[in-house]
Design a protein around this motif. Structure first.
Motif, PDB file in Angstrom:
ATOM      1  N   ILE A  74       3.567 -20.160 -25.087  1.00  0.00           N
ATOM      2  CA  ILE A  74       2.847 -18.983 -24.594  1.00  0.00           C
ATOM      3  C   ILE A  74       2.313 -18.152 -25.759  1.00  0.00           C
ATOM      4  O   ILE A  74       1.230 -17.568 -25.663  1.00  0.00           O
ATOM      5  CB  ILE A  74       3.694 -18.128 -23.614  1.00  0.00           C
ATOM      6  N   VAL A  75       3.033 -18.105 -26.872  1.00  0.00           N
ATOM      7  CA  VAL A  75       2.514 -17.394 -28.049  1.00  0.00           C
ATOM      8  C   VAL A  75       1.259 -18.092 -28.562  1.00  0.00           C
ATOM      9  O   VAL A  75       0.246 -17.442 -28.864  1.00  0.00           O
ATOM     10  CB  VAL A  75       3.594 -17.280 -29.150  1.00  0.00           C
ATOM     11  N   ALA A  76       1.290 -19.418 -28.643  1.00  0.00           N
ATOM     12  CA  ALA A  76       0.114 -20.172 -29.112  1.00  0.00           C
ATOM     13  C   ALA A  76      -1.067 -19.995 -28.157  1.00  0.00           C
ATOM     14  O   ALA A  76      -2.204 -19.787 -28.601  1.00  0.00           O
ATOM     15  CB  ALA A  76       0.465 -21.652 -29.252  1.00  0.00           C
ATOM     16  N   LEU A  77      -0.808 -20.051 -26.867  1.00  0.00           N
ATOM     17  CA  LEU A  77      -1.880 -19.883 -25.879  1.00  0.00           C
ATOM     18  C   LEU A  77      -2.461 -18.474 -25.937  1.00  0.00           C
ATOM     19  O   LEU A  77      -3.684 -18.288 -25.924  1.00  0.00           O
ATOM     20  CB  LEU A  77      -1.351 -20.190 -24.482  1.00  0.00           C
ATOM     21  N   TRP A  78      -1.599 -17.480 -26.041  1.00  0.00           N
ATOM     22  CA  TRP A  78      -2.068 -16.090 -26.115  1.00  0.00           C
ATOM     23  C   TRP A  78      -2.886 -15.852 -27.385  1.00  0.00           C
ATOM     24  O   TRP A  78      -3.930 -15.208 -27.344  1.00  0.00           O
ATOM     25  CB  TRP A  78      -0.880 -15.135 -26.059  1.00  0.00           C
ATOM     26  N   LEU A  79      -2.411 -16.377 -28.511  1.00  0.00           N
ATOM     27  CA  LEU A  79      -3.167 -16.238 -29.759  1.00  0.00           C
ATOM     28  C   LEU A  79      -4.530 -16.921 -29.668  1.00  0.00           C
ATOM     29  O   LEU A  79      -5.531 -16.395 -30.161  1.00  0.00           O
ATOM     30  CB  LEU A  79      -2.378 -16.812 -30.934  1.00  0.00           C
ATOM     31  N   LYS A  80      -4.574 -18.066 -29.031  1.00  0.00           N
ATOM     32  CA  LYS A  80      -5.827 -18.809 -28.906  1.00  0.00           C
ATOM     33  C   LYS A  80      -6.852 -18.038 -28.080  1.00  0.00           C
ATOM     34  O   LYS A  80      -8.001 -17.885 -28.484  1.00  0.00           O
ATOM     35  CB  LYS A  80      -5.549 -20.171 -28.292  1.00  0.00           C
ATOM     36  N   VAL A  81      -6.446 -17.525 -26.905  1.00  0.00           N
ATOM     37  CA  VAL A  81      -7.420 -16.821 -26.059  1.00  0.00           C
ATOM     38  C   VAL A  81      -7.747 -15.437 -26.618  1.00  0.00           C
ATOM     39  O   VAL A  81      -8.878 -14.975 -26.500  1.00  0.00           O
ATOM     40  CB  VAL A  81      -6.968 -16.751 -24.580  1.00  0.00           C
ATOM     41  N   THR A  82      -6.789 -14.781 -27.253  1.00  0.00           N
ATOM     42  CA  THR A  82      -7.057 -13.463 -27.833  1.00  0.00           C
ATOM     43  C   THR A  82      -7.989 -13.586 -29.039  1.00  0.00           C
ATOM     44  O   THR A  82      -8.912 -12.782 -29.197  1.00  0.00           O
ATOM     45  CB  THR A  82      -5.737 -12.783 -28.239  1.00  0.00           C
ATOM     46  N   THR A  83      -7.776 -14.583 -29.871  1.00  0.00           N
ATOM     47  CA  THR A  83      -8.666 -14.814 -30.996  1.00  0.00           C
ATOM     48  C   THR A  83     -10.079 -15.122 -30.512  1.00  0.00           C
ATOM     49  O   THR A  83     -11.060 -14.624 -31.066  1.00  0.00           O
ATOM     50  CB  THR A  83      -8.141 -15.969 -31.864  1.00  0.00           C
ATOM     51  N   SER A  84     -10.174 -15.911 -29.468  1.00  0.00           N
ATOM     52  CA  SER A  84     -11.483 -16.225 -28.898  1.00  0.00           C
ATOM     53  C   SER A  84     -12.179 -14.964 -28.381  1.00  0.00           C
ATOM     54  O   SER A  84     -13.388 -14.788 -28.570  1.00  0.00           O
ATOM     55  CB  SER A  84     -11.316 -17.241 -27.773  1.00  0.00           C
ATOM     56  N   LEU A  85     -11.411 -14.069 -27.765  1.00  0.00           N
ATOM     57  CA  LEU A  85     -11.986 -12.807 -27.281  1.00  0.00           C
ATOM     58  C   LEU A  85     -12.476 -11.953 -28.443  1.00  0.00           C
ATOM     59  O   LEU A  85     -13.585 -11.408 -28.401  1.00  0.00           O
ATOM     60  CB  LEU A  85     -10.967 -12.035 -26.449  1.00  0.00           C
ATOM     61  N   PHE A  86     -11.674 -11.828 -29.493  1.00  0.00           N
ATOM     62  CA  PHE A  86     -12.084 -11.013 -30.637  1.00  0.00           C
ATOM     63  C   PHE A  86     -13.304 -11.601 -31.335  1.00  0.00           C
ATOM     64  O   PHE A  86     -14.166 -10.862 -31.813  1.00  0.00           O
ATOM     65  CB  PHE A  86     -10.933 -10.830 -31.621  1.00  0.00           C
ATOM     66  N   ILE A  87     -13.389 -12.924 -31.414  1.00  0.00           N
ATOM     67  CA  ILE A  87     -14.579 -13.548 -31.996  1.00  0.00           C
ATOM     68  C   ILE A  87     -15.810 -13.200 -31.161  1.00  0.00           C
ATOM     69  O   ILE A  87     -16.863 -12.859 -31.707  1.00  0.00           O
ATOM     70  CB  ILE A  87     -14.398 -15.079 -32.093  1.00  0.00           C
ATOM     71  N   LEU A 106      -8.536 -14.334 -19.052  1.00  0.00           N
ATOM     72  CA  LEU A 106      -7.443 -15.109 -19.654  1.00  0.00           C
ATOM     73  C   LEU A 106      -6.514 -14.234 -20.481  1.00  0.00           C
ATOM     74  O   LEU A 106      -5.289 -14.407 -20.448  1.00  0.00           O
ATOM     75  CB  LEU A 106      -8.005 -16.237 -20.514  1.00  0.00           C
ATOM     76  N   VAL A 107      -7.071 -13.291 -21.217  1.00  0.00           N
ATOM     77  CA  VAL A 107      -6.222 -12.375 -21.992  1.00  0.00           C
ATOM     78  C   VAL A 107      -5.397 -11.511 -21.042  1.00  0.00           C
ATOM     79  O   VAL A 107      -4.201 -11.283 -21.275  1.00  0.00           O
ATOM     80  CB  VAL A 107      -7.068 -11.511 -22.954  1.00  0.00           C
ATOM     81  N   LEU A 108      -6.012 -11.058 -19.951  1.00  0.00           N
ATOM     82  CA  LEU A 108      -5.273 -10.247 -18.972  1.00  0.00           C
ATOM     83  C   LEU A 108      -4.202 -11.052 -18.250  1.00  0.00           C
ATOM     84  O   LEU A 108      -3.194 -10.497 -17.810  1.00  0.00           O
ATOM     85  CB  LEU A 108      -6.239  -9.627 -17.956  1.00  0.00           C
ATOM     86  N   LEU A 109      -4.382 -12.348 -18.108  1.00  0.00           N
ATOM     87  CA  LEU A 109      -3.363 -13.194 -17.477  1.00  0.00           C
ATOM     88  C   LEU A 109      -2.262 -13.607 -18.447  1.00  0.00           C
ATOM     89  O   LEU A 109      -1.087 -13.680 -18.054  1.00  0.00           O
ATOM     90  CB  LEU A 109      -4.012 -14.456 -16.893  1.00  0.00           C
ATOM     91  N   THR A 110      -2.613 -13.883 -19.702  1.00  0.00           N
ATOM     92  CA  THR A 110      -1.592 -14.378 -20.631  1.00  0.00           C
ATOM     93  C   THR A 110      -0.773 -13.273 -21.283  1.00  0.00           C
ATOM     94  O   THR A 110       0.356 -13.532 -21.701  1.00  0.00           O
ATOM     95  CB  THR A 110      -2.229 -15.250 -21.735  1.00  0.00           C
TER      96      THR A 110
END
Length: 128
Positions: A74-87, A106-110
């Motif tokens: 879940i940490v890896a998944l959250w980092l992946k979608v959050t990084t994508s949002l910030f990009i 996805l950020v709101l769900l994870t």
């Protein structure tokens, strides 16, 4: 709640993956445009992380096993979608693998999944 949010996350990722999969495998992809392969590979990895999260959540819920693996995923998944949002938000480049509304959802769900995993009490494996 973990499984419900996990399945919702999986559905959102699957919808975007299915959309990109059609672009890559129905002839719209050209070798000169490697961006599609990059997006497809990242979406496949994100989809795999979501499936593994659900698997480890089920194992943790039913058998009190795989808590550490669930937390790592879940940490890896959250980092992946959050990084994508910030990009998407701050760089405005085409390196993000999700469109903005899906990325925000996805950020709101994870984020609750991450917080639930952090504050969950782990009972450990039973030695009956």
């Amino acid at each position: 709640f973990e499984l419900v949010f996990g399945f919702l996350t999986l559905i959102v990722i699957f919808l975007e993956f299915n959309n990109r999969n059609n672009v890559v495998f129905e002839g719209l992809f050209k070798i000169s445009n490697v961006k599609y392969m990059y997006e497809w590979f990242n979406l496949a990895l994100t989809f795999l992380l979501a499936v593994l999260y659900i698997l480890f959540t089920v194992l943790n819920t039913l058998k009190d096993k795989a808590y550490n693996r669930q937390m790592i995923i879940i940490v890896a998944l959250w980092l992946k979608v959050t990084t994508s949002l910030f990009i998407t938000l701050f760089r405005d480049v085409e390196l993000s693998i999700f469109i903005l509304p899906l990325n925000i959802s996805l950020v709101l769900l994870t984020t609750p999944l991450l917080l639930m995993s952090i504050f969950k009490t782990f009972r450990g494996e039973r030695n009956d």
